[in-house]
Write a protein that holds these residues in place. Structure first.
Motif, PDB file in Angstrom:
ATOM      1  N   GLY A  62      -9.790 -12.451  -8.403  1.00  0.00           N
ATOM      2  CA  GLY A  62      -8.607 -13.225  -8.991  1.00  0.00           C
ATOM      3  C   GLY A  62      -7.193 -12.629  -9.519  1.00  0.00           C
ATOM      4  O   GLY A  62      -6.357 -13.376  -9.779  1.00  0.00           O
ATOM      5  N   LEU A  63      -7.208 -11.299  -9.393  1.00  0.00           N
ATOM      6  CA  LEU A  63      -6.057 -10.370  -9.935  1.00  0.00           C
ATOM      7  C   LEU A  63      -5.418  -9.674  -8.732  1.00  0.00           C
ATOM      8  O   LEU A  63      -6.214  -8.928  -8.176  1.00  0.00           O
ATOM      9  CB  LEU A  63      -6.321  -9.717 -11.170  1.00  0.00           C
ATOM     10  N   PRO A  64      -4.152  -9.440  -8.957  1.00  0.00           N
ATOM     11  CA  PRO A  64      -3.535  -8.365  -8.137  1.00  0.00           C
ATOM     12  C   PRO A  64      -3.948  -7.010  -8.375  1.00  0.00           C
ATOM     13  O   PRO A  64      -4.316  -6.809  -9.597  1.00  0.00           O
ATOM     14  CB  PRO A  64      -2.207  -8.450  -8.394  1.00  0.00           C
ATOM     15  N   TYR A  65      -4.297  -6.051  -7.629  1.00  0.00           N
ATOM     16  CA  TYR A  65      -4.797  -4.552  -8.096  1.00  0.00           C
ATOM     17  C   TYR A  65      -4.489  -4.187  -9.146  1.00  0.00           C
ATOM     18  O   TYR A  65      -5.110  -3.623 -10.038  1.00  0.00           O
ATOM     19  CB  TYR A  65      -4.887  -3.882  -6.748  1.00  0.00           C
ATOM     20  N   ARG A  66      -2.900  -3.974  -9.241  1.00  0.00           N
ATOM     21  CA  ARG A  66      -2.307  -3.400 -10.465  1.00  0.00           C
ATOM     22  C   ARG A  66      -2.647  -4.129 -11.915  1.00  0.00           C
ATOM     23  O   ARG A  66      -2.435  -3.552 -12.570  1.00  0.00           O
ATOM     24  CB  ARG A  66      -0.628  -3.235 -10.247  1.00  0.00           C
ATOM     25  N   GLN A  67      -3.108  -5.279 -11.751  1.00  0.00           N
ATOM     26  CA  GLN A  67      -3.438  -5.848 -13.014  1.00  0.00           C
ATOM     27  C   GLN A  67      -4.698  -5.829 -13.470  1.00  0.00           C
ATOM     28  O   GLN A  67      -5.118  -6.385 -14.551  1.00  0.00           O
ATOM     29  CB  GLN A  67      -2.850  -7.326 -12.796  1.00  0.00           C
ATOM     30  N   LEU A  68      -5.735  -5.206 -12.822  1.00  0.00           N
ATOM     31  CA  LEU A  68      -7.054  -4.961 -13.052  1.00  0.00           C
ATOM     32  C   LEU A  68      -6.884  -3.916 -14.151  1.00  0.00           C
ATOM     33  O   LEU A  68      -6.244  -2.869 -14.064  1.00  0.00           O
ATOM     34  CB  LEU A  68      -7.794  -4.329 -11.814  1.00  0.00           C
ATOM     35  N   ALA A  69      -7.717  -4.073 -15.155  1.00  0.00           N
ATOM     36  CA  ALA A  69      -7.830  -2.995 -16.378  1.00  0.00           C
ATOM     37  C   ALA A  69      -8.371  -1.869 -16.095  1.00  0.00           C
ATOM     38  O   ALA A  69      -7.818  -1.000 -16.554  1.00  0.00           O
ATOM     39  CB  ALA A  69      -8.554  -4.079 -17.464  1.00  0.00           C
ATOM     40  N   ASN A  70      -9.298  -1.765 -15.339  1.00  0.00           N
ATOM     41  CA  ASN A  70      -9.890  -0.623 -15.090  1.00  0.00           C
ATOM     42  C   ASN A  70     -10.353  -0.765 -13.328  1.00  0.00           C
ATOM     43  O   ASN A  70     -11.470  -0.900 -13.164  1.00  0.00           O
ATOM     44  CB  ASN A  70     -11.238  -0.033 -15.672  1.00  0.00           C
ATOM     45  N   PRO A  71      -9.415  -0.513 -12.451  1.00  0.00           N
ATOM     46  CA  PRO A  71      -9.656  -0.864 -11.017  1.00  0.00           C
ATOM     47  C   PRO A  71     -10.872  -0.194 -10.400  1.00  0.00           C
ATOM     48  O   PRO A  71     -11.392  -0.828  -9.450  1.00  0.00           O
ATOM     49  CB  PRO A  71      -8.248  -0.471 -10.422  1.00  0.00           C
ATOM     50  N   GLY A  72     -10.974   1.062 -10.818  1.00  0.00           N
ATOM     51  CA  GLY A  72     -12.254   1.884 -10.213  1.00  0.00           C
ATOM     52  C   GLY A  72     -13.402   1.170 -10.718  1.00  0.00           C
ATOM     53  O   GLY A  72     -14.512   1.435  -9.857  1.00  0.00           O
ATOM     54  N   ARG A  73     -13.825   0.345 -11.592  1.00  0.00           N
ATOM     55  CA  ARG A  73     -14.669  -0.336 -11.744  1.00  0.00           C
ATOM     56  C   ARG A  73     -14.991  -1.739 -11.155  1.00  0.00           C
ATOM     57  O   ARG A  73     -16.099  -2.082 -11.066  1.00  0.00           O
ATOM     58  CB  ARG A  73     -14.948  -0.535 -13.357  1.00  0.00           C
ATOM     59  N   GLU A  74     -13.781  -2.257 -10.617  1.00  0.00           N
ATOM     60  CA  GLU A  74     -14.039  -3.353  -9.902  1.00  0.00           C
ATOM     61  C   GLU A  74     -13.987  -3.265  -8.277  1.00  0.00           C
ATOM     62  O   GLU A  74     -14.408  -4.133  -7.657  1.00  0.00           O
ATOM     63  CB  GLU A  74     -12.625  -4.045 -10.428  1.00  0.00           C
ATOM     64  N   VAL A  75     -13.258  -2.220  -7.807  1.00  0.00           N
ATOM     65  CA  VAL A  75     -13.023  -1.968  -6.320  1.00  0.00           C
ATOM     66  C   VAL A  75     -12.935  -0.467  -6.155  1.00  0.00           C
ATOM     67  O   VAL A  75     -12.170   0.208  -6.680  1.00  0.00           O
ATOM     68  CB  VAL A  75     -11.529  -2.720  -5.858  1.00  0.00           C
ATOM     69  N   GLY A  76     -13.708  -0.146  -5.040  1.00  0.00           N
ATOM     70  CA  GLY A  76     -13.753   1.246  -4.671  1.00  0.00           C
ATOM     71  C   GLY A  76     -12.829   1.233  -3.351  1.00  0.00           C
ATOM     72  O   GLY A  76     -12.987   0.372  -2.417  1.00  0.00           O
ATOM     73  N   VAL A  77     -12.032   2.378  -3.205  1.00  0.00           N
ATOM     74  CA  VAL A  77     -11.120   2.397  -2.264  1.00  0.00           C
ATOM     75  C   VAL A  77     -11.165   3.693  -1.479  1.00  0.00           C
ATOM     76  O   VAL A  77     -11.437   4.744  -2.047  1.00  0.00           O
ATOM     77  CB  VAL A  77      -9.534   2.211  -2.784  1.00  0.00           C
TER      78      VAL A  77
END
Length: 298
Positions: A62-77
């Motif tokens: 639901g959020l753009p990647y840059r707005q994720l508070a701690n992106p590494g905990r939400e999405v692995g790239v």
């Protein structure tokens, strides 16, 4: 969930990605396919906030990647296995990432073990790693935060056959436990073995998307004749679109229509069958036949 809505990226007058939209649902592996220069990598970079789109939006949970508070905990790239600090050891790469994400450092050893990098390999500097080892380290980094989403660009490059089978099992298990996987790969047989859904892109635009079985069922008809030139001419006269493939001609029409066109022209066929049994490779060639091959612009 990954939601891509009308993503467009232009470099001057050149459209690298043009109005691309698709979704990746939890519990599924989505194969993201296209020839070199089709816009796959640019699209994935926009999803991950590395390349700003000219227009459109991509969101993760639901959020753009840059707005994720701690992106590494939400999405692995994993977009480039070579983009790692060559002077650090494999363990140091993960330890630094764990500190950044606020993860217990005991997870470092667990993830290294999960991807098949033993302690002796983890103590070596990344600059001495083979491409396959870098891929495994990149996957460990992607999995470190126990994310719900994985975005992987050519993760099987450099892996041996055993490693490819291992990766297939890892990603299938991740999705079966409710995770979302977006996977770009040129290894079409591996994508066919693991993917639930397919998104095919050509020349910057989506040319097909949907369930794997649904798309493969609509591939068309595979036909061969001793005189391929005469067969092609017969199909052209009948207004049937045909694409040359390894095994003959792939026609976007029912077998009955193809056989009738050949019979009217007096062309003897050596093979006439539904092409769905030829799998993803034939579908890919059919859908991208008209797309010019060029290098990705970044």
């Amino acid at each position: 969930m990954i939601a891509v809505e009308r993503l467009t990226k232009r470099y001057g007058a050149h459209p690298a990605v043009d109005d691309v939209s698709f979704r990746c649902e939890p519990g599924t592996v989505t194969g993201f396919l296209g020839p070199n220069g089709a816009g796959k990598s640019t699209t994935m970079r926009m999803i991950c906030g590395l390349t700003p789109p000219t227009s459109g939006i991509a969101t993760i949970a639901g959020l753009p990647y840059r707005q994720l508070a701690n992106p590494g905990r939400e999405v692995g790239v994993l977009l480039d296995a070579s983009a790692q600090h060559a002077g650090r050891t494999g363990r140091e790469v993960l330890t630094v990432a764990a500190g950044t994400m606020g993860i217990d450092r005991r997870e470092v050893a667990a993830k290294l073990d999960q991807v098949g990098l033993p302690p002796v390999a983890a103590r070596r500097r990344v600059g001495a790693y083979s491409l396959g080892m870098r891929q495994r380290l990149g996957l460990a980094l992607a999995l470190l935060g126990d994310p719900r989403v994985l975005i992987l660009d050519e993760p099987a490059n450099g892996l041996d056959p055993e490693g490819i089978v291992w990766m297939r099992g890892l990603l299938r298990d991740f999705a079966d436990r409710g995770g979302t996987v977006l996977l770009s790969s040129h290894l079409l047989r591996e994508v066919e073995a693991i993917a639930d859904r397919l998104v095919v892109i050509g020349n910057g635009r989506v040319v097909a998307q949907g369930g794997k079985d649904e798309l493969l069922a609509g591939v068309g008809t595979l036909v061969r004749a001793r005189d391929q030139g005469a067969l092609r001419a017969a199909l052209d006269r009948a207004g049937l679109d045909a694409t040359r493939v390894t095994d003959g001609l792939l026609v976007r029409a029912e077998a009955e229509a193809v056989g009738q066109a050949a019979a009217v022209a007096g062309v003897a066929l050596t093979e006439l069958r539904p092409a769905s049994s030829s799998g993803l490779e034939q579908l890919f060639l059919t859908l991208t036949a008209a797309a010019p091959t060029r290098e990705d612009v970044r």
